[in-house]
Design a protein around this motif. Sequence first.
Motif, PDB file in Angstrom:
ATOM      1  N   ARG A   1       0.829  -1.212   0.000  1.00  0.00           N
ATOM      2  CA  ARG A   1       0.000   0.000   0.000  1.00  0.00           C
ATOM      3  C   ARG A   1       0.861   1.260   0.000  1.00  0.00           C
ATOM      4  O   ARG A   1       0.497   2.267  -0.598  1.00  0.00           O
ATOM      5  N   LEU A   2       2.012   1.211   0.667  1.00  0.00           N
ATOM      6  CA  LEU A   2       2.918   2.352   0.626  1.00  0.00           C
ATOM      7  C   LEU A   2       3.412   2.590  -0.799  1.00  0.00           C
ATOM      8  O   LEU A   2       3.502   3.726  -1.259  1.00  0.00           O
ATOM      9  N   ARG A   3       3.718   1.487  -1.498  1.00  0.00           N
ATOM     10  CA  ARG A   3       4.129   1.633  -2.883  1.00  0.00           C
ATOM     11  C   ARG A   3       3.000   2.228  -3.722  1.00  0.00           C
ATOM     12  O   ARG A   3       3.221   3.067  -4.593  1.00  0.00           O
ATOM     13  N   THR A   4       1.773   1.766  -3.460  1.00  0.00           N
ATOM     14  CA  THR A   4       0.641   2.267  -4.214  1.00  0.00           C
ATOM     15  C   THR A   4       0.454   3.764  -3.980  1.00  0.00           C
ATOM     16  O   THR A   4       0.217   4.541  -4.913  1.00  0.00           O
ATOM     17  N   ALA A   5       0.563   4.189  -2.703  1.00  0.00           N
ATOM     18  CA  ALA A   5       0.409   5.609  -2.377  1.00  0.00           C
ATOM     19  C   ALA A   5       1.474   6.454  -3.075  1.00  0.00           C
ATOM     20  O   ALA A   5       1.245   7.613  -3.425  1.00  0.00           O
ATOM     21  N   ALA A   6       2.646   5.843  -3.287  1.00  0.00           N
ATOM     22  CA  ALA A   6       3.726   6.569  -3.957  1.00  0.00           C
ATOM     23  C   ALA A   6       3.639   6.446  -5.471  1.00  0.00           C
ATOM     24  O   ALA A   6       4.511   6.941  -6.192  1.00  0.00           O
ATOM     25  N   GLY A   7       2.590   5.756  -5.944  1.00  0.00           N
ATOM     26  CA  GLY A   7       2.420   5.594  -7.379  1.00  0.00           C
ATOM     27  C   GLY A   7       3.241   4.468  -7.965  1.00  0.00           C
ATOM     28  O   GLY A   7       3.429   4.394  -9.182  1.00  0.00           O
ATOM     29  N   VAL A   8       3.749   3.581  -7.105  1.00  0.00           N
ATOM     30  CA  VAL A   8       4.572   2.464  -7.573  1.00  0.00           C
ATOM     31  C   VAL A   8       3.854   1.164  -7.223  1.00  0.00           C
ATOM     32  O   VAL A   8       3.741   0.806  -6.054  1.00  0.00           O
ATOM     33  N   VAL A   9       3.358   0.469  -8.237  1.00  0.00           N
ATOM     34  CA  VAL A   9       2.686  -0.811  -8.030  1.00  0.00           C
ATOM     35  C   VAL A   9       3.445  -1.865  -8.813  1.00  0.00           C
ATOM     36  O   VAL A   9       3.743  -1.679  -9.997  1.00  0.00           O
ATOM     37  N   ARG A  10       3.792  -2.956  -8.158  1.00  0.00           N
ATOM     38  CA  ARG A  10       4.527  -4.019  -8.828  1.00  0.00           C
ATOM     39  C   ARG A  10       3.716  -4.625  -9.958  1.00  0.00           C
ATOM     40  O   ARG A  10       2.495  -4.680  -9.911  1.00  0.00           O
ATOM     41  N   ALA A  11       4.427  -5.063 -10.983  1.00  0.00           N
ATOM     42  CA  ALA A  11       3.772  -5.759 -12.084  1.00  0.00           C
ATOM     43  C   ALA A  11       3.068  -7.001 -11.550  1.00  0.00           C
ATOM     44  O   ALA A  11       3.433  -7.551 -10.515  1.00  0.00           O
ATOM     45  N   ALA A  12       2.047  -7.443 -12.293  1.00  0.00           N
ATOM     46  CA  ALA A  12       1.231  -8.564 -11.841  1.00  0.00           C
ATOM     47  C   ALA A  12       1.948  -9.885 -12.095  1.00  0.00           C
ATOM     48  O   ALA A  12       1.543 -10.706 -12.924  1.00  0.00           O
ATOM     49  N   THR A  13       3.032 -10.074 -11.378  1.00  0.00           N
ATOM     50  CA  THR A  13       3.768 -11.339 -11.383  1.00  0.00           C
ATOM     51  C   THR A  13       4.093 -11.683  -9.940  1.00  0.00           C
ATOM     52  O   THR A  13       4.300 -10.781  -9.119  1.00  0.00           O
ATOM     53  N   PRO A  14       4.139 -12.972  -9.605  1.00  0.00           N
ATOM     54  CA  PRO A  14       4.399 -13.335  -8.196  1.00  0.00           C
ATOM     55  C   PRO A  14       5.825 -13.018  -7.789  1.00  0.00           C
ATOM     56  O   PRO A  14       6.740 -12.979  -8.618  1.00  0.00           O
ATOM     57  N   LEU A  15       6.006 -12.771  -6.516  1.00  0.00           N
ATOM     58  CA  LEU A  15       7.336 -12.607  -5.931  1.00  0.00           C
ATOM     59  C   LEU A  15       7.363 -13.475  -4.678  1.00  0.00           C
ATOM     60  O   LEU A  15       6.918 -13.070  -3.610  1.00  0.00           O
ATOM     61  N   ARG A  16       7.879 -14.708  -4.839  1.00  0.00           N
ATOM     62  CA  ARG A  16       7.786 -15.714  -3.791  1.00  0.00           C
ATOM     63  C   ARG A  16       9.121 -15.899  -3.065  1.00  0.00           C
ATOM     64  O   ARG A  16      10.185 -15.884  -3.689  1.00  0.00           O
ATOM     65  N   THR A  17       9.022 -16.095  -1.752  1.00  0.00           N
ATOM     66  CA  THR A  17      10.187 -16.425  -0.934  1.00  0.00           C
ATOM     67  C   THR A  17       9.796 -17.536   0.029  1.00  0.00           C
ATOM     68  O   THR A  17       8.818 -17.397   0.774  1.00  0.00           O
ATOM     69  N   ILE A  18      10.537 -18.631  -0.002  1.00  0.00           N
ATOM     70  CA  ILE A  18      10.260 -19.773   0.871  1.00  0.00           C
ATOM     71  C   ILE A  18      11.396 -19.883   1.881  1.00  0.00           C
ATOM     72  O   ILE A  18      12.572 -19.911   1.505  1.00  0.00           O
ATOM     73  N   ARG A  19      11.027 -19.973   3.163  1.00  0.00           N
ATOM     74  CA  ARG A  19      12.008 -20.119   4.238  1.00  0.00           C
ATOM     75  C   ARG A  19      11.804 -21.452   4.958  1.00  0.00           C
ATOM     76  O   ARG A  19      10.706 -21.995   4.964  1.00  0.00           O
ATOM     77  N   ASP A  20      12.878 -21.923   5.578  1.00  0.00           N
ATOM     78  CA  ASP A  20      12.860 -23.197   6.288  1.00  0.00           C
ATOM     79  C   ASP A  20      13.040 -22.936   7.782  1.00  0.00           C
ATOM     80  O   ASP A  20      14.043 -22.354   8.209  1.00  0.00           O
ATOM     81  N   ALA A  21      12.035 -23.349   8.579  1.00  0.00           N
ATOM     82  CA  ALA A  21      12.125 -23.185  10.034  1.00  0.00           C
ATOM     83  C   ALA A  21      12.967 -24.280  10.675  1.00  0.00           C
ATOM     84  O   ALA A  21      13.261 -24.204  11.876  1.00  0.00           O
TER      85      ALA A  21
END
Length: 361
Positions: free
Chosen positions: A61-81
């Motif tokens: 939402r901060l990016r949106t307020a600044a006029g910066v919205v990510r392209a409609a592609t996923p950005l995934r990060t997987i972590r191991d506990a």
Amino acid sequence: MCTHPHRHTLHCILPPYILSRIAEHGPPGLRAAAMRGLLVDPTIRMVRAATGGPVIGALARLRTAAGVVRAATPLRTIRDAQGEPEAPGAVIVRREGDAPTGDAAVDEAYDGLGATFALFQEAYGRNSIDDAGLPLDATVHYDRDYDNAFWDGTQMVFGDGDGQLFNRFTIALDVIGHELAHGVTEKEAGLAYYGQSGALNESISDVFGALVKQYLLRQTAEEADWLIGAGLLTPAVNGVALRSMKAPGTAYDDPVLGRDPQPADMAGFVRTNQDNGGVHINSGIPNRAFHLAATAIGGHAWERAGQIWYDALLDPATRANTDFAGFARITRDVAARRYGSGAAETRAVAGAWAAVGVDMS
């Protein structure tokens, strides 16, 4: 126990009444794990409530307020506990674009996040969970013998299951879709997690969890199994899944887990103070309504039936306290606006709610 009447809650796929059954009737080793789950999950909720936690989509939402919205592609990060009860996990094991790791839980989580992103983006034009490009994070191998998966408002967390009653919780694609859909509901309608509005909250997650799987497999409504959590139960359990949207109350009947308590219509509506007023139990009623509407409309359920439910979720009339009758009216009205008041789609929606005993008058 993963239930809480307020917003920004922890949403778990495994209902507390199943954990309670395991704690009472399960093998000795699993009883302790179930008790730990019943005690630990509310603690996580309280910590998140006290700290506020990152509100869903805050950075987006901060990016949106600044006029910066990510392209409609996923950005995934997987972590191991790594078997610790810590989320996010300490070690990043797969990032967006990385090749499969060979660790089934890691790769299933990665693929499940992507499949969920694809349904919402390609079918409904939604850019991630918050519609502003929210990165999709997940932690796998959470705790030891942990029988659950949850969405905590910022990420997905998966246990490996106990291996006796439950397999790893990344194994069921609809579970991943279900949990991420809680984030969509939180962002759009904020349905209060208690009573009928809470059961709607759970049902909407089941609807879109099922649609994620159907979309990936390109199944029609008739071809789909309409099961939530197929593959989660080991062969030791007498059951096929956690829930059946087609036939609520039939998913399992087992000496340890008990019998699936979901009603199929309002005549069986369960009044209880447990499970936040029966949110995982009474969700069977709107679940069956969606199944009936989707099969009556025919074709791919994500196209018309799913579009109606998605429109209803975004409709301003859907509020925190919306009950079954209110949501039924909204789905009928949005169907009429999109397809026409006398259209087959609108008649199918009205007929489905009538069939489960929800009065829209």
